[in-house]
Scaffold this motif. Structure first.
Motif, PDB file in Angstrom:
ATOM      1  N   ARG A 123       0.831  -0.958  -0.073  1.00 24.63           N
ATOM      2  CA  ARG A 123      -0.057  -0.024   0.070  1.00 24.63           C
ATOM      3  C   ARG A 123       0.782   1.353   0.061  1.00 24.63           C
ATOM      4  O   ARG A 123       0.628   2.048  -0.610  1.00 24.63           O
ATOM      5  CB  ARG A 123      -0.996   0.107   1.266  1.00 24.63           C
ATOM      6  CG  ARG A 123      -1.987   1.261   1.452  1.00 24.63           C
ATOM      7  CD  ARG A 123      -2.799   1.008   2.519  1.00 24.63           C
ATOM      8  NE  ARG A 123      -3.871   2.179   2.687  1.00 24.63           N
ATOM      9  CZ  ARG A 123      -3.488   3.430   3.102  1.00 24.63           C
ATOM     10  NH1 ARG A 123      -2.556   3.655   3.274  1.00 24.63           N
ATOM     11  NH2 ARG A 123      -4.552   4.164   3.026  1.00 24.63           N
ATOM     12  N   GLU A 124       1.678   1.265   0.759  1.00 19.09           N
ATOM     13  CA  GLU A 124       2.792   2.544   0.847  1.00 19.09           C
ATOM     14  C   GLU A 124       3.379   2.894  -0.271  1.00 19.09           C
ATOM     15  O   GLU A 124       3.755   3.812  -0.640  1.00 19.09           O
ATOM     16  CB  GLU A 124       3.633   2.418   2.236  1.00 19.09           C
ATOM     17  CG  GLU A 124       2.984   2.408   3.603  1.00 19.09           C
ATOM     18  CD  GLU A 124       1.787   3.291   3.876  1.00 19.09           C
ATOM     19  OE1 GLU A 124       2.063   4.395   3.586  1.00 19.09           O
ATOM     20  OE2 GLU A 124       0.625   3.159   4.202  1.00 19.09           O
ATOM     21  N   VAL A 170       1.035   4.589  -2.548  1.00 19.19           N
ATOM     22  CA  VAL A 170       0.944   5.851  -1.869  1.00 19.19           C
ATOM     23  C   VAL A 170       1.924   6.949  -2.241  1.00 19.19           C
ATOM     24  O   VAL A 170       1.868   8.212  -2.637  1.00 19.19           O
ATOM     25  CB  VAL A 170       0.623   5.850  -0.410  1.00 19.19           C
ATOM     26  CG1 VAL A 170       0.698   7.433   0.102  1.00 19.19           C
ATOM     27  CG2 VAL A 170      -0.671   5.280  -0.033  1.00 19.19           C
ATOM     28  N   PRO A 218      -3.742   8.378  -3.979  1.00 19.91           N
ATOM     29  CA  PRO A 218      -4.492   8.364  -2.526  1.00 19.91           C
ATOM     30  C   PRO A 218      -4.589   7.060  -1.912  1.00 19.91           C
ATOM     31  O   PRO A 218      -5.028   5.843  -2.401  1.00 19.91           O
ATOM     32  CB  PRO A 218      -5.863   9.038  -2.843  1.00 19.91           C
ATOM     33  CG  PRO A 218      -5.428   9.712  -4.283  1.00 19.91           C
ATOM     34  CD  PRO A 218      -4.650   8.786  -5.150  1.00 19.91           C
ATOM     35  N   GLY A 219      -4.451   6.829  -0.453  1.00 18.55           N
ATOM     36  CA  GLY A 219      -4.583   5.743   0.374  1.00 18.55           C
ATOM     37  C   GLY A 219      -6.003   5.221   0.220  1.00 18.55           C
ATOM     38  O   GLY A 219      -6.027   4.010   0.045  1.00 18.55           O
ATOM     39  N   ASP A 220      -6.948   5.862   0.103  1.00 24.56           N
ATOM     40  CA  ASP A 220      -8.498   5.313  -0.031  1.00 24.56           C
ATOM     41  C   ASP A 220      -8.549   4.923  -1.305  1.00 24.56           C
ATOM     42  O   ASP A 220      -9.149   3.843  -1.444  1.00 24.56           O
ATOM     43  CB  ASP A 220      -9.638   6.307   0.458  1.00 24.56           C
ATOM     44  CG  ASP A 220      -9.405   7.591  -0.650  1.00 24.56           C
ATOM     45  OD1 ASP A 220      -8.628   7.781  -1.302  1.00 24.56           O
ATOM     46  OD2 ASP A 220     -10.257   8.557  -0.652  1.00 24.56           O
ATOM     47  N   VAL A 239      -6.186   3.128  -2.965  1.00 21.42           N
ATOM     48  CA  VAL A 239      -5.297   1.730  -2.939  1.00 21.42           C
ATOM     49  C   VAL A 239      -6.222   0.843  -1.879  1.00 21.42           C
ATOM     50  O   VAL A 239      -6.544  -0.177  -2.509  1.00 21.42           O
ATOM     51  CB  VAL A 239      -4.012   1.882  -2.108  1.00 21.42           C
ATOM     52  CG1 VAL A 239      -3.212   0.471  -2.109  1.00 21.42           C
ATOM     53  CG2 VAL A 239      -3.194   2.813  -2.936  1.00 21.42           C
ATOM     54  N   ASP A 240      -6.885   1.156  -0.930  1.00 21.54           N
ATOM     55  CA  ASP A 240      -8.075   0.513  -0.203  1.00 21.54           C
ATOM     56  C   ASP A 240      -9.169   0.139  -1.121  1.00 21.54           C
ATOM     57  O   ASP A 240      -9.524  -1.216  -1.153  1.00 21.54           O
ATOM     58  CB  ASP A 240      -8.363   1.227   0.824  1.00 21.54           C
ATOM     59  CG  ASP A 240      -7.265   1.540   1.995  1.00 21.54           C
ATOM     60  OD1 ASP A 240      -6.128   0.816   1.945  1.00 21.54           O
ATOM     61  OD2 ASP A 240      -7.661   2.426   2.754  1.00 21.54           O
TER      62      ASP A 240
END
Length: 274
Positions: free
Chosen positions: A80-81, A84, A89-91, A93-94
């Protein structure tokens, strides 16, 4: 002491489970990294790899395909990182992780929902079952770079198709980094092939290729190019998924249409009794 010069990362293509450079030797600069500029020959090589993978992938059990898609979600979550750090954006990736899981859950349910016994007048069983279309060419959406990409790859491969993806030329790092995820996710080589570079160079080759069975034009925003690709696709009666008339909300419930549009239906008859 002279100032150190950083070594640029070179992102390659993803063909047949391997990471070759473009046969043309060309690349272009994105975020201080070199990204391969795929040629028409690279596109043809990707189709060859996708075709070679069809038999094994379509012949795998639905349970096995689902497990591999779920493994892709696991690996994506673990990196994930890294996504990012590329500016995603992290959301997003989620959401991409969740999208893999959602499609993984459909792997063994599609035959139940879109297959079954048909009523017939006579001493026969008449059964319809969904089957993959074969090799699917995909023009990925420009944005969102990761979620949009997953949202066009996963529904194509979950049922047993293999894909050749023309990635977003302006946002290619998400695609080539996703390729690194897939390469470590138990996915057989050739099931997903990713080309980076100019859509105008690779997409016409894919649309005209006689060994491509369907083409998804989701990422084509130029109406003239979309029309050209449809005309080329008609040469061998490819199934065509046209671009949406309005901008898509990739965060919305994806529904089943994208999966079912890449299925064929096989119907078999079998006599009853003695």
């Amino acid at each position: 002491m002279s100032e150190r010069v950083a070594v640029r990362k070179t992102y390659k293509l993803f063909i047949g489970g391997k990471f070759p450079r473009s046969e043309s030797g060309r690349s272009y600069l994105v975020q201080s990294s070199n990204v391969s500029l795929a040629s028409r020959k690279d596109a043809r090589d990707a189709v060859v790899a996708a075709r070679a993978a069809v038999k094994g992938w379509a012949g795998a059990t639905a349970y096995n395909r689902g497990q591999i898609l779920y493994r892709a979600a696991e690996m994506l979550e673990g990196r994930r990182e890294q996504f990012v750090a590329l500016g995603i954006p992290g959301d997003e990736v989620d959401a991409a992780v969740d999208r893999w899981v959602w499609y993984a859950g459909w792997a063994d349910k599609l035959p139940q929902v879109y297959g079954g016994a048909n009523p017939v007048a006579g001493p026969y069983f008449n059964i319809s079952a969904p089957e993959p279309t074969g090799v699917v060419a995909v023009v990925a959406p420009e944005r969102p770079a990761l979620l949009g990409l997953v949202s066009v790859i996963a529904p194509a491969i979950v049922s047993g198709n293999t894909v050749v993806v023309a990635a977003s030329p302006s946002e290619p790092l998400a695609a080539v980094t996703l390729a690194e995820v897939l390469a470590t996710s138990d996915l057989p080589g050739g099931v997903v092939n990713i080309l980076t570079g100019a859509i105008t160079e690779t997409a016409p080759t894919l649309a005209a290729h006689m060994d491509v069975n369907a083409i998804d034009l989701t990422g084509v925003t130029d109406t003239e190019l979309a029309t050209e690709l449809e005309v080329k696709a008609a040469e061998n009666l490819k199934r065509v998924l046209r671009p949406a008339p309005t901008e898509q909300d990739w965060s919305a419930d994806p529904g089943l249409a994208r999966m079912t549009s890449l299925l064929e239906t096989k119907t078999v008859w079998h006599p009853k009794g003695v």
